[in-house]
Structure formats: C-alpha cells, structure tokens
Write a protein that holds these residues in place. Structure first.
Motif, PDB file in Angstrom:
ATOM      1  N   SER A   1      32.360  42.576  31.454  1.00  0.00           N
ATOM      2  CA  SER A   1      32.236  41.485  31.981  1.00  0.00           C
ATOM      3  C   SER A   1      30.840  40.925  30.386  1.00  0.00           C
ATOM      4  O   SER A   1      30.430  39.816  29.807  1.00  0.00           O
ATOM      5  CB  SER A   1      31.419  41.224  33.093  1.00  0.00           C
ATOM      6  OG  SER A   1      31.089  40.090  32.898  1.00  0.00           O
ATOM      7  N   VAL A  43      41.827  32.764  37.396  1.00  0.00           N
ATOM      8  CA  VAL A  43      42.354  33.703  36.467  1.00  0.00           C
ATOM      9  C   VAL A  43      43.872  33.427  36.005  1.00  0.00           C
ATOM     10  O   VAL A  43      44.420  33.151  36.833  1.00  0.00           O
ATOM     11  CB  VAL A  43      42.354  35.209  37.782  1.00  0.00           C
ATOM     12  CG1 VAL A  43      42.743  36.621  37.036  1.00  0.00           C
ATOM     13  CG2 VAL A  43      40.954  34.854  37.920  1.00  0.00           C
ATOM     14  N   MET A  65      47.938  42.941  30.696  1.00  0.00           N
ATOM     15  CA  MET A  65      47.045  43.723  31.523  1.00  0.00           C
ATOM     16  C   MET A  65      45.607  44.306  31.062  1.00  0.00           C
ATOM     17  O   MET A  65      44.795  45.373  31.490  1.00  0.00           O
ATOM     18  CB  MET A  65      47.702  45.511  32.028  1.00  0.00           C
ATOM     19  CG  MET A  65      48.672  46.139  31.344  1.00  0.00           C
ATOM     20  SD  MET A  65      48.838  47.614  32.457  1.00  0.00           S
ATOM     21  CE  MET A  65      47.223  48.242  33.327  1.00  0.00           C
ATOM     22  N   GLU A  94      39.824  35.456  28.415  1.00  0.00           N
ATOM     23  CA  GLU A  94      38.972  35.981  29.838  1.00  0.00           C
ATOM     24  C   GLU A  94      37.758  35.287  29.448  1.00  0.00           C
ATOM     25  O   GLU A  94      37.149  34.957  30.787  1.00  0.00           O
ATOM     26  CB  GLU A  94      38.306  37.823  28.822  1.00  0.00           C
ATOM     27  CG  GLU A  94      37.982  38.565  29.890  1.00  0.00           C
ATOM     28  CD  GLU A  94      38.809  39.108  31.107  1.00  0.00           C
ATOM     29  OE1 GLU A  94      37.722  39.247  31.923  1.00  0.00           O
ATOM     30  OE2 GLU A  94      40.061  39.186  30.898  1.00  0.00           O
ATOM     31  N   GLY A 141      43.937  43.081  28.186  1.00  0.00           N
ATOM     32  CA  GLY A 141      43.042  41.656  28.667  1.00  0.00           C
ATOM     33  C   GLY A 141      41.905  42.014  30.375  1.00  0.00           C
ATOM     34  O   GLY A 141      40.685  42.160  30.334  1.00  0.00           O
ATOM     35  N   ASN A 142      42.679  42.990  31.355  1.00  0.00           N
ATOM     36  CA  ASN A 142      41.623  43.180  31.820  1.00  0.00           C
ATOM     37  C   ASN A 142      40.374  44.567  31.903  1.00  0.00           C
ATOM     38  O   ASN A 142      39.537  44.228  33.106  1.00  0.00           O
ATOM     39  CB  ASN A 142      42.644  43.881  33.668  1.00  0.00           C
ATOM     40  CG  ASN A 142      43.382  42.687  33.885  1.00  0.00           C
ATOM     41  OD1 ASN A 142      43.421  41.736  34.077  1.00  0.00           O
ATOM     42  ND2 ASN A 142      44.913  42.757  34.080  1.00  0.00           N
ATOM     43  N   TYR A 143      40.651  45.211  30.690  1.00  0.00           N
ATOM     44  CA  TYR A 143      39.372  45.839  30.449  1.00  0.00           C
ATOM     45  C   TYR A 143      38.564  45.748  29.621  1.00  0.00           C
ATOM     46  O   TYR A 143      38.287  46.435  29.241  1.00  0.00           O
ATOM     47  CB  TYR A 143      40.852  47.216  30.402  1.00  0.00           C
ATOM     48  CG  TYR A 143      41.422  47.663  30.984  1.00  0.00           C
ATOM     49  CD1 TYR A 143      41.024  48.784  31.926  1.00  0.00           C
ATOM     50  CD2 TYR A 143      42.700  47.052  31.042  1.00  0.00           C
ATOM     51  CE1 TYR A 143      41.551  49.216  33.156  1.00  0.00           C
ATOM     52  CE2 TYR A 143      43.307  48.265  32.217  1.00  0.00           C
ATOM     53  CZ  TYR A 143      43.236  48.572  33.358  1.00  0.00           C
ATOM     54  OH  TYR A 143      43.870  49.094  34.408  1.00  0.00           O
ATOM     55  N   THR A 200      47.597  36.974  32.572  1.00  0.00           N
ATOM     56  CA  THR A 200      47.695  37.482  31.075  1.00  0.00           C
ATOM     57  C   THR A 200      49.358  37.528  30.410  1.00  0.00           C
ATOM     58  O   THR A 200      49.218  37.257  29.064  1.00  0.00           O
ATOM     59  CB  THR A 200      46.810  38.593  30.821  1.00  0.00           C
ATOM     60  OG1 THR A 200      47.173  39.563  31.413  1.00  0.00           O
ATOM     61  CG2 THR A 200      45.153  38.422  30.781  1.00  0.00           C
ATOM     62  N   ASP A 251      37.898  32.749  31.683  1.00  0.00           N
ATOM     63  CA  ASP A 251      37.652  32.106  32.759  1.00  0.00           C
ATOM     64  C   ASP A 251      36.731  32.744  32.919  1.00  0.00           C
ATOM     65  O   ASP A 251      36.072  31.784  34.422  1.00  0.00           O
ATOM     66  CB  ASP A 251      39.108  33.263  33.537  1.00  0.00           C
ATOM     67  CG  ASP A 251      39.963  33.438  33.139  1.00  0.00           C
ATOM     68  OD1 ASP A 251      40.989  32.023  32.853  1.00  0.00           O
ATOM     69  OD2 ASP A 251      41.559  34.106  33.662  1.00  0.00           O
TER      70      ASP A 251
END
Length: 548
Positions: free
Chosen positions: A122, A292, A115, A281, A117-119, A295, A284
């Motif tokens: 961009s 997506v 998780m 990331e 990786g979601n932070y 991860t 994607d």
C-alpha cells in the motif's frame, strides 16, 4: 467467462448517468491531447493515438470489471513503441506485434496472472499516486505558460527533447507566453471556484474552462497575447467518410513468424500488463466506494483492446492513472464514463475536428494541474507520516524514484525498500515471550507466531542462545502455529539438547508434530487417511475372525 457483460455499454445506467456524463467530458478533454502527444512521441501517426483512446474507452471498458479505470496510449510505452517501429522497419509489421501482444495478455488473464497486482504494498501504491501528481504538476507548468517543447503527456524525468523535468521548467521561465498564462490562471480559478456554486455544478467546470479558453484565444489574435500555432490541439481533419477510412492501417500478417515481432510483442505485453496492474491498484485506492477491480478480467480486457488496436492501426494501450484519476476527481461512478469518453473521441474526429483544433493546451494543462494537486495532496504525506517510518520511508522513496526516473523503475525501487521493512518486521514478529520470576530463578515461555519461516531462524536462534543465566525453566510453545519451517525446528531441537546439558528444564509444546506438517490441510488429510486405513484393517480382521 470474462466477456459475459461485453455488450453492457449499450445499456446505460440512468441512476449513474448524471455523474458519469460530466465525468466523461472531463476525461475526453484530458485524453484528447494525451493521445495525440503520446502518438507523436512514439513515432506513430496522430490518428493512431486517437484510435487507441477510442478503443481503450469503448472496447476495453466494455470488457473490464473496473468501474473507474480508463485506458488509452500510455507515456510509459513511448520509448518501447518508438524503438519497435524503428527496429521492425515498417509500421504494418509493428501492428502485427501489437496484435500478438494483445493475444499474450488475453492468455495472461485466462491463467490468472493478474494476482501479481495483489502483492504491491500500500505504501508504494500511495507513493506512486503522489509521484504521478507531482509529475503532472511539474510537466504541465511549461504548457501552462505556453512552452511546448516536450510533447503533452510526457512523464519521464529525461525527456525526448534532451531536456529533463527541471531544465524544462527553467527554460519555460525564459519563454513565457502571457496569453497562455492568463488562460491557465483563469482556468484554474474556474476549476476551484465553480463547484462551490450548487446551481452551477450541473455544468462541468472543465467544459466551461475549454469554451472560455477558446474564446480568449480568439480574442488574443493579432495582439501581443496571441498564442503560438503549436500551442493548440491538432487532430487530423477529414473531409469525407472515404478519407476517414483511409486513416486506418492494417497489420502485415506475413510477419507472424518473425522472431523480432514476437520479442516486441512479449515486451509490450509484459510492460503494458505491469502498468495496468499498478494503475488498477492505484485507482482502487482513490475510489470513493472502495471497490476492488478484478485484475485477471482487466488483463483479458486489455488483451482484447490491444488486439483490436493492432488490427485497426492503433498503438499499445494500458490502464492510465492520469485519465483514471481525472475520472475519479470529476465524479465518475461506473465504467460507462470511460465508454462515453471513447464515444466523444470518435465523434470529435469525425464531426468537429476544426473546433477541437481551437483548444489551447494551457486550459488542458490547468485541468491536469488541478488533478495533480488532488493526487499529491499534502494530507496524504501527513497521513503516511502518522503510520510510522516503515510506511513513510517506502512512500517517500517511491515518490523520489518515480519523479527522477519513470513509473516502472520508480515502483521497482519502492518495492525493494518496502520489502526490506516487511522482512524486518517479519524477523521481529516471529515470537513473543513471557517471563515469570521465582525463588530458584525464572521461567520463560516462548509463544511462536502463526507462520514461522526460515526468515525467522536467525531471530529465534539469537533469542534462545542469548537467554540470561537466571532462567532455568524454558517452554517453547508452537501449538498456535500453522506452519513452522524445518530449519527453525532444527534450531529448537539443537537448543533443547544444549539446554539439557546445562541442567535447564525445557519443554517443547506442539513443536515435534510440526516437523513434517508444513500444511494444516495436508495434516488433516493424513489423519483422515490413517483413520480410514484403521477402520478398513479392523473391518478386515473382524471378517477374518468370523470366518474362522
């Protein structure tokens, strides 16, 4: 749970094979010298690098949920691997650390550590992609002109041969091999022009480049354009199956309780996992289908890959953005492209090592230069500029930091700058207000944001106590807020008392109820619990009355 499709690599998709097969050849050609160069820089046997690439393709891609990510030995781990091999004293002991690092990654996948990786913002990820593109161009230019002082695939600004990125470029200008330069220029022309002819697109341009480069290299022999011996790919040549088996090395399991082995294992696991999440990331972002990747499953797959690599004599691996971006640019559609590239690496070692050793590095440098330009395309800079300074500055800072340090350090610097802008925007977006002028003065309505944290305390306090004197009626509306921090509520309550002493009218809407309700779910559960208690009490009272 992660491995339900582990055997899927045996079942190829005919629909996507026409895209994945050519892409796998491109990735194979790019990965081949990278595996060798990284193994050499890591102080490991050359075969260890190839073995890691084979496992990264066949094993990791089979367990992974990412369709375009390609795994193999990573340049970012060379210093750590080299130091670990030297500190642990024996390569077999180091392999035990690789096995344990893989086990740690499997655990990280199971506990859902992916998780993190979601932070990654961009702007930082896009900056990292552009930086990798610039690094590829800067690092491959010396190889393009036949100057091979640094290993093929090095990414850090400070090189292992005591040069840096720019000094290597300067030195390359004084050591140009014109045969290599001609091969690179012709290769670039083919890579750019070949796809424009529809009938020729069935044959991968990089494959044409390699075949032509081998032919030119042979033709240049005995002339002033002849290539240096160290400008060709060099993979181990095996004469028999027994000799092939002799290339494998196995871990020393007696060192499993060695404290230094565990320290090395955790270091490898953490850094390899971070690089993998960053790469995932980034891939994607450039995936044309915008899929997506899971991860947690990727960490699990990397763990299986590293455990297998350590057991057979390979070095640590990660998802690698250079290989992955080459896969995307070559038109890869699914993970069977990565699996096939692993099979090609295996077949190359076993069946045609003599032919592979004829490939000049200049043509492979051309393939990477083409990939690097696509990653650092000027359009990405223009796009980020139009998004505003809060996106453009972290983007540029990430690029500069990655180019002048290394991947993880550069991304870390970019994250800090991005966090500054995130906090700044958070502070200014805590509320909005509306002023209504009237004969006696003015009325102001503060509408608080959906989430009001302690970070907004200073901005709200400044806005409230800085109100113009003409405002005599104040409404603070928190009815739309899901969460208001207790510190902010305290500031509002203090201001309420201050405003009353000054004779101002003040109304708090939905503020008091938020004081002890930081979570809507908890608030709802509390209401339901109270309702149930009331019903139980009423029922009990009624029963007692009837009995009486």
């Amino acid at each position: 749970m992660f491995g339900t499709r582990a055997s899927a690599f045996l079942k190829l998709s005919k629909r996507d094979l026409k895209y994945d097969l050519p892409a796998s050849i491109v990735v194979f050609l790019v990965a081949l010298p990278l595996c060798l160069g990284i193994a050499m820089a890591s102080g490991a046997p050359l075969f260890a690098g190839l073995l890691t690439g084979i496992i990264g393709g066949i094993v990791v891609a089979s367990f992974s949920g990412s369709q375009l990510s390609v795994s193999g030995p990573a340049a970012g781990l060379t210093v750590i691997v080299l130091g670990a091999i030297q500190d642990l004293g024996a390569y077999e002991t180091f392999l035990m650390a690789v096995v344990l690092a893989g086990v740690v990654q499997v655990v990280l996948g199971i506990i859902k550590a992916g998780m993190i990786g979601n932070y990654f913002p961009s702007s930082v990820i896009i900056g990292m992609l552009a930086a990798i593109g610039i690094i590829i161009i800067l690092k491959q230019l010396p190889h393009a002109v036949g100057y091979d002082a640094a290993y093929f695939g090095e990414e850090s600004f400070l090189q292992q041969n005591q040069e840096n990125t720019f000094s290597a470029l300067q030195n390359a200008l004084g050591a140009i091999n014109y045969g290599a330069t001609i091969i690179c220029l012709i290769s670039l022309a083919i890579l750019i022009l070949w796809p424009k002819f529809k009938k020729l697109k069935l044959i991968p341009a990089p494959l044409v480049v390699v075949i032509l480069a081998v032919g030119l290299s042979r033709a240049f022999e005995g002339t002033s354009l002849a290539l240096n011996a160290d400008h060709l790919v060099v993979i181990p040549v095996v004469q028999s199956f027994g000799e092939f088996l002799g290339l494998f090395t196995f871990p020393d399991f007696t060192q499993i309780l060695n404290q230094d082995v565990w320290i090395a294992a955790f270091t490898i696991a953490i850094i390899a996992s971070l690089e993998t999440l960053l790469s995932l990331e980034a891939v994607d972002k450039i995936d044309p289908f915008k899929r997506v990747s899971p991860t947690n499953r990727e960490l699990f797959a990397q763990g299986i890959g590293n455990t297998t690599s350590g057991l057979l004599g390979g070095i640590p691996m990660t998802s690698v953005i250079v290989r992955s971006s080459a896969n995307v640019n070559a038109g890869g559609r699914t993970r069977q492209s990565a699996i096939l590239h692993g099979i090609w690496l295996l077949l190359a070692v076993v069946t045609i090592p003599q032919i592979i050793n004829l490939i000049p590095l200049a043509c492979l440098a051309a393939i990477l230069l083409h990939t690097g330009y696509k990653l650092a395309n000027p359009a990405s800079f223009k796009g980020m500029w139009h998004k505003g300074l809060d996106q453009f500055i972290p983007f540029i800072v990430t690029i500069l930091a990655v180019v002048f340090t290394d991947l993880l350090t550069g991304v870390g610097v970019g994250l800090l700058v991005a966090m500054f802008y995130i906090l700044k925007n958070n502070l200014t977006n805590a509320f909005e207000y509306d002023i209504d002028e009237n004969e006696d003065g003015a009325k102001i309505t503060f509408t608080l944001a959906e989430e009001v944290t302690f970070l907004n305390k200073a901005a709200i306090q400044k806005a409230l106590y800085g109100l113009p004197k003409r405002i005599n009626e104040i409404v603070i509306d928190g009815s739309h807020s899901r969460f208001i921090d207790k510190d902010v509520i305290e500031v509002i309550k203090d201001f309420e008392q201050n405003a009353v002493t000054k004779g101002k009218s003040i109304e708090l809407v939905g503020i008091v109820n938020k004081k002890n309700v930081p979570n809507i779910k908890r608030f709802t559960q509390s209401i339901l619990k109270n309702d149930a208690l009331k019903k139980k009490t009423i029922k009990q009272t009624t029963s007692e009355t009837i009995e009486k």
